[in-house]
Write a protein that holds these residues in place. Structure first.
Motif, PDB file in Angstrom:
ATOM      1  N   PHE A 181      -8.197 -14.330 -29.694  1.00  0.00           N
ATOM      2  CA  PHE A 181      -7.458 -15.005 -28.631  1.00  0.00           C
ATOM      3  C   PHE A 181      -8.354 -15.169 -27.411  1.00  0.00           C
ATOM      4  O   PHE A 181      -8.827 -14.182 -26.837  1.00  0.00           O
ATOM      5  CB  PHE A 181      -6.211 -14.204 -28.239  1.00  0.00           C
ATOM      6  N   PHE A 182      -8.581 -16.417 -27.009  1.00  0.00           N
ATOM      7  CA  PHE A 182      -9.384 -16.708 -25.821  1.00  0.00           C
ATOM      8  C   PHE A 182      -8.499 -17.266 -24.711  1.00  0.00           C
ATOM      9  O   PHE A 182      -7.566 -18.028 -24.966  1.00  0.00           O
ATOM     10  CB  PHE A 182     -10.491 -17.707 -26.149  1.00  0.00           C
ATOM     11  N   GLY A 183      -8.803 -16.868 -23.487  1.00  0.00           N
ATOM     12  CA  GLY A 183      -8.021 -17.317 -22.342  1.00  0.00           C
ATOM     13  C   GLY A 183      -7.141 -16.197 -21.826  1.00  0.00           C
ATOM     14  O   GLY A 183      -7.113 -15.094 -22.377  1.00  0.00           O
ATOM     15  N   PRO A 184      -6.391 -16.460 -20.737  1.00  0.00           N
ATOM     16  CA  PRO A 184      -5.519 -15.436 -20.153  1.00  0.00           C
ATOM     17  C   PRO A 184      -4.487 -14.952 -21.164  1.00  0.00           C
ATOM     18  O   PRO A 184      -3.923 -15.742 -21.915  1.00  0.00           O
ATOM     19  CB  PRO A 184      -4.847 -16.170 -18.986  1.00  0.00           C
ATOM     20  N   PHE A 185      -4.250 -13.646 -21.165  1.00  0.00           N
ATOM     21  CA  PHE A 185      -3.245 -13.105 -22.069  1.00  0.00           C
ATOM     22  C   PHE A 185      -1.861 -13.629 -21.687  1.00  0.00           C
ATOM     23  O   PHE A 185      -1.513 -13.716 -20.511  1.00  0.00           O
ATOM     24  CB  PHE A 185      -3.241 -11.579 -22.022  1.00  0.00           C
ATOM     25  N   PRO A 186      -1.024 -13.954 -22.674  1.00  0.00           N
ATOM     26  CA  PRO A 186       0.311 -14.514 -22.415  1.00  0.00           C
ATOM     27  C   PRO A 186       1.316 -13.433 -22.007  1.00  0.00           C
ATOM     28  O   PRO A 186       1.100 -12.241 -22.233  1.00  0.00           O
ATOM     29  CB  PRO A 186       0.686 -15.132 -23.760  1.00  0.00           C
ATOM     30  N   TRP A 187       2.443 -13.869 -21.459  1.00  0.00           N
ATOM     31  CA  TRP A 187       3.474 -12.941 -20.989  1.00  0.00           C
ATOM     32  C   TRP A 187       4.017 -12.061 -22.096  1.00  0.00           C
ATOM     33  O   TRP A 187       4.438 -10.920 -21.868  1.00  0.00           O
ATOM     34  CB  TRP A 187       4.625 -13.704 -20.328  1.00  0.00           C
ATOM     35  N   TYR A 188       4.025 -12.578 -23.318  1.00  0.00           N
ATOM     36  CA  TYR A 188       4.647 -11.847 -24.420  1.00  0.00           C
ATOM     37  C   TYR A 188       3.744 -10.785 -25.040  1.00  0.00           C
ATOM     38  O   TYR A 188       4.155 -10.070 -25.960  1.00  0.00           O
ATOM     39  CB  TYR A 188       5.121 -12.815 -25.510  1.00  0.00           C
ATOM     40  N   LEU A 189       2.518 -10.634 -24.536  1.00  0.00           N
ATOM     41  CA  LEU A 189       1.606  -9.657 -25.141  1.00  0.00           C
ATOM     42  C   LEU A 189       2.180  -8.243 -25.097  1.00  0.00           C
ATOM     43  O   LEU A 189       2.015  -7.474 -26.052  1.00  0.00           O
ATOM     44  CB  LEU A 189       0.246  -9.691 -24.455  1.00  0.00           C
ATOM     45  N   ASN A 190       2.858  -7.882 -24.018  1.00  0.00           N
ATOM     46  CA  ASN A 190       3.410  -6.528 -23.937  1.00  0.00           C
ATOM     47  C   ASN A 190       4.450  -6.261 -25.013  1.00  0.00           C
ATOM     48  O   ASN A 190       4.576  -5.129 -25.503  1.00  0.00           O
ATOM     49  CB  ASN A 190       4.000  -6.271 -22.549  1.00  0.00           C
ATOM     50  N   TYR A 191       5.221  -7.290 -25.391  1.00  0.00           N
ATOM     51  CA  TYR A 191       6.178  -7.119 -26.480  1.00  0.00           C
ATOM     52  C   TYR A 191       5.437  -6.930 -27.804  1.00  0.00           C
ATOM     53  O   TYR A 191       5.821  -6.104 -28.640  1.00  0.00           O
ATOM     54  CB  TYR A 191       7.114  -8.323 -26.566  1.00  0.00           C
ATOM     55  N   PHE A 192       4.399  -7.709 -27.995  1.00  0.00           N
ATOM     56  CA  PHE A 192       3.553  -7.565 -29.179  1.00  0.00           C
ATOM     57  C   PHE A 192       3.004  -6.145 -29.262  1.00  0.00           C
ATOM     58  O   PHE A 192       3.115  -5.472 -30.297  1.00  0.00           O
ATOM     59  CB  PHE A 192       2.419  -8.596 -29.125  1.00  0.00           C
ATOM     60  N   LEU A 193       2.414  -5.664 -28.164  1.00  0.00           N
ATOM     61  CA  LEU A 193       1.802  -4.336 -28.145  1.00  0.00           C
ATOM     62  C   LEU A 193       2.836  -3.237 -28.370  1.00  0.00           C
ATOM     63  O   LEU A 193       2.582  -2.269 -29.105  1.00  0.00           O
ATOM     64  CB  LEU A 193       1.067  -4.110 -26.827  1.00  0.00           C
ATOM     65  N   HIS A 194       3.984  -3.384 -27.733  1.00  0.00           N
ATOM     66  CA  HIS A 194       5.038  -2.368 -27.867  1.00  0.00           C
ATOM     67  C   HIS A 194       5.501  -2.251 -29.311  1.00  0.00           C
ATOM     68  O   HIS A 194       5.732  -1.141 -29.815  1.00  0.00           O
ATOM     69  CB  HIS A 194       6.219  -2.712 -26.956  1.00  0.00           C
ATOM     70  N   THR A 195       5.631  -3.386 -29.974  1.00  0.00           N
ATOM     71  CA  THR A 195       6.111  -3.346 -31.354  1.00  0.00           C
ATOM     72  C   THR A 195       4.989  -2.979 -32.331  1.00  0.00           C
ATOM     73  O   THR A 195       5.268  -2.499 -33.426  1.00  0.00           O
ATOM     74  CB  THR A 195       6.797  -4.669 -31.744  1.00  0.00           C
ATOM     75  N   CYS A 196       3.723  -3.202 -31.931  1.00  0.00           N
ATOM     76  CA  CYS A 196       2.599  -2.659 -32.706  1.00  0.00           C
ATOM     77  C   CYS A 196       2.634  -1.138 -32.671  1.00  0.00           C
ATOM     78  O   CYS A 196       2.403  -0.458 -33.684  1.00  0.00           O
ATOM     79  CB  CYS A 196       1.261  -3.123 -32.131  1.00  0.00           C
ATOM     80  N   LYS A 197       2.891  -0.590 -31.496  1.00  0.00           N
ATOM     81  CA  LYS A 197       2.932   0.871 -31.308  1.00  0.00           C
ATOM     82  C   LYS A 197       3.905   1.523 -32.268  1.00  0.00           C
ATOM     83  O   LYS A 197       3.676   2.654 -32.729  1.00  0.00           O
ATOM     84  CB  LYS A 197       3.319   1.182 -29.860  1.00  0.00           C
ATOM     85  N   ASN A 198       4.964   0.829 -32.591  1.00  0.00           N
ATOM     86  CA  ASN A 198       5.971   1.371 -33.493  1.00  0.00           C
ATOM     87  C   ASN A 198       5.625   1.171 -34.967  1.00  0.00           C
ATOM     88  O   ASN A 198       6.466   1.407 -35.835  1.00  0.00           O
ATOM     89  CB  ASN A 198       7.332   0.771 -33.157  1.00  0.00           C
ATOM     90  N   ASN A 199       4.397   0.714 -35.225  1.00  0.00           N
ATOM     91  CA  ASN A 199       3.852   0.634 -36.584  1.00  0.00           C
ATOM     92  C   ASN A 199       2.527   1.405 -36.615  1.00  0.00           C
ATOM     93  O   ASN A 199       1.460   0.823 -36.833  1.00  0.00           O
ATOM     94  CB  ASN A 199       3.622  -0.828 -36.984  1.00  0.00           C
ATOM     95  N   PRO A 200       2.565   2.721 -36.400  1.00  0.00           N
ATOM     96  CA  PRO A 200       1.338   3.493 -36.190  1.00  0.00           C
ATOM     97  C   PRO A 200       0.392   3.547 -37.383  1.00  0.00           C
ATOM     98  O   PRO A 200      -0.804   3.821 -37.203  1.00  0.00           O
ATOM     99  CB  PRO A 200       1.855   4.896 -35.833  1.00  0.00           C
ATOM    100  N   SER A 201       0.880   3.257 -38.584  1.00  0.00           N
ATOM    101  CA  SER A 201      -0.007   3.309 -39.753  1.00  0.00           C
ATOM    102  C   SER A 201      -0.773   2.008 -39.968  1.00  0.00           C
ATOM    103  O   SER A 201      -1.607   1.923 -40.872  1.00  0.00           O
ATOM    104  CB  SER A 201       0.807   3.636 -41.012  1.00  0.00           C
ATOM    105  N   ILE A 202      -0.516   1.000 -39.136  1.00  0.00           N
ATOM    106  CA  ILE A 202      -1.214  -0.286 -39.201  1.00  0.00           C
ATOM    107  C   ILE A 202      -2.208  -0.357 -38.045  1.00  0.00           C
ATOM    108  O   ILE A 202      -1.874  -0.034 -36.907  1.00  0.00           O
ATOM    109  CB  ILE A 202      -0.237  -1.477 -39.095  1.00  0.00           C
ATOM    110  N   GLN A 203      -3.425  -0.788 -38.341  1.00  0.00           N
ATOM    111  CA  GLN A 203      -4.431  -0.969 -37.301  1.00  0.00           C
ATOM    112  C   GLN A 203      -4.513  -2.452 -36.919  1.00  0.00           C
ATOM    113  O   GLN A 203      -4.470  -3.329 -37.782  1.00  0.00           O
ATOM    114  CB  GLN A 203      -5.807  -0.489 -37.787  1.00  0.00           C
ATOM    115  N   PHE A 204      -4.620  -2.695 -35.618  1.00  0.00           N
ATOM    116  CA  PHE A 204      -4.702  -4.061 -35.096  1.00  0.00           C
ATOM    117  C   PHE A 204      -5.995  -4.219 -34.305  1.00  0.00           C
ATOM    118  O   PHE A 204      -6.349  -3.355 -33.497  1.00  0.00           O
ATOM    119  CB  PHE A 204      -3.520  -4.363 -34.156  1.00  0.00           C
TER     120      PHE A 204
END
Length: 275
Positions: A10-33
């Motif tokens: 992803f190039f350019g300014p991070f979008p507003w929804y990134l925090n939702y993405f990150l939060h829901t990644c956190k709840n999948n701890p066995s997956i690496q991103f």
């Protein structure tokens, strides 16, 4: 348990929804991103299973050129979509310890990934798609093998696509979504190039690939979506793998970036409600 690494560029300014993405990644701890980007974290909080790797567009072009042995010169970030099927090759040095690797987008709210991508599915397939009818660029999973790393080269047109500045929807269907949904035979499709879906469908017919297709996602603007403690539900009764916000992000544009994401929120056709 089979290990999984999911990659986004992803190039350019991070979008507003990134925090939702990150939060829901956190709840999948066995997956690496892995997120490859030209931006820094700044005040963003990345969970332990999400790694931000700094790379400029020029560095990405240089890396891709070296891996492919011909010149890649991407100037429009959207064009990178066409190169997603080659991420397993481009970023192979980061993937050595993983059993599966995949390309993803950031406009995603994750549910419980392992609930849907089971060990049985991983043990018996080389490719996992989250729709029943065609490949999706926002999430596609490959076995981390030499065969799958170079799968994109099975398209007779991959070099044409990679060298062009035009967007061909190569990672999906060359815009032939309806044709694949309606099971039109490959020989009857008037397609300019062989997309990844053309490749996979051809190999399925030849019985030379083990591919899994199932409908696990929500798209569009249906509303009635709830995320709660790592689980994603539609109409409070159907559990889903992910919500792809490709249309929602065009409708909902909060003025301020939401920092604190709660352990439960709802998504209507027009906005997100914290509850």
């Amino acid at each position: 348990m089979k290990s999984i690494c999911l990659i986004s560029v992803f190039f350019g300014p991070f979008p507003w929804y990134l925090n939702y993405f990150l939060h829901t990644c956190k709840n999948n701890p066995s997956i690496q991103f892995l997120i490859f980007s030209d931006k820094s974290k700044n005040d963003l909080e990345f969970p332990e299973n999400v790694t931000l790797i700094n790379i400029s567009p020029d560095q990405f072009n240089e890396l891709a050129s070296n891996k492919l042995d011909f010149l890649i010169k991407i100037t429009n970030p959207y064009k990178i979509c066409d190169l997603k099927p080659a991420f397993g090759l481009f970023f192979e040095d980061y993937l050595k310890e993983f059993d599966f690797e995949g390309h993803i987008d950031l406009d995603i709210i994750w549910g419980d990934i392992r609930f849907f991508i089971t060990e049985d599915i991983l043990n018996n397939n080389e490719l996992v798609c989250v729709r029943h009818d065609f490949l999706t660029g926002y999430f596609l999973l490959f076995k981390n093998s030499k065969k799958m790393k170079y799968l994109f080269m099975e398209s007779k047109d991959f070099k044409k696509v990679f060298l062009s500045s035009e967007h061909y929807c190569f990672d999906e269907t060359n815009f032939h979504f309806a044709s694949f949904s309606n099971h039109v035979p490959l020989e009857e499709m008037n397609s300019e190039i062989e997309s990844m879906m053309h490749v996979v469908k051809k190999m399925e017919i030849q019985n030379t690939i083990k591919a899994y297709f199932d409908f696990m996602v929500i798209e569009g603007l249906p509303g009635k979506i709830r995320w709660k403690n790592g689980k994603l539900y539609y109409k409070n009764k159907f559990e889903v793998l992910l919500y792809h916000m490709i249309l929602f992000k065009k409708v909902y544009k909060p003025k301020n970036r939401i920092i604190n994401i709660p352990n439960e929120f709802r998504i209507s056709p027009t906005r997100i409600y914290h509850s």
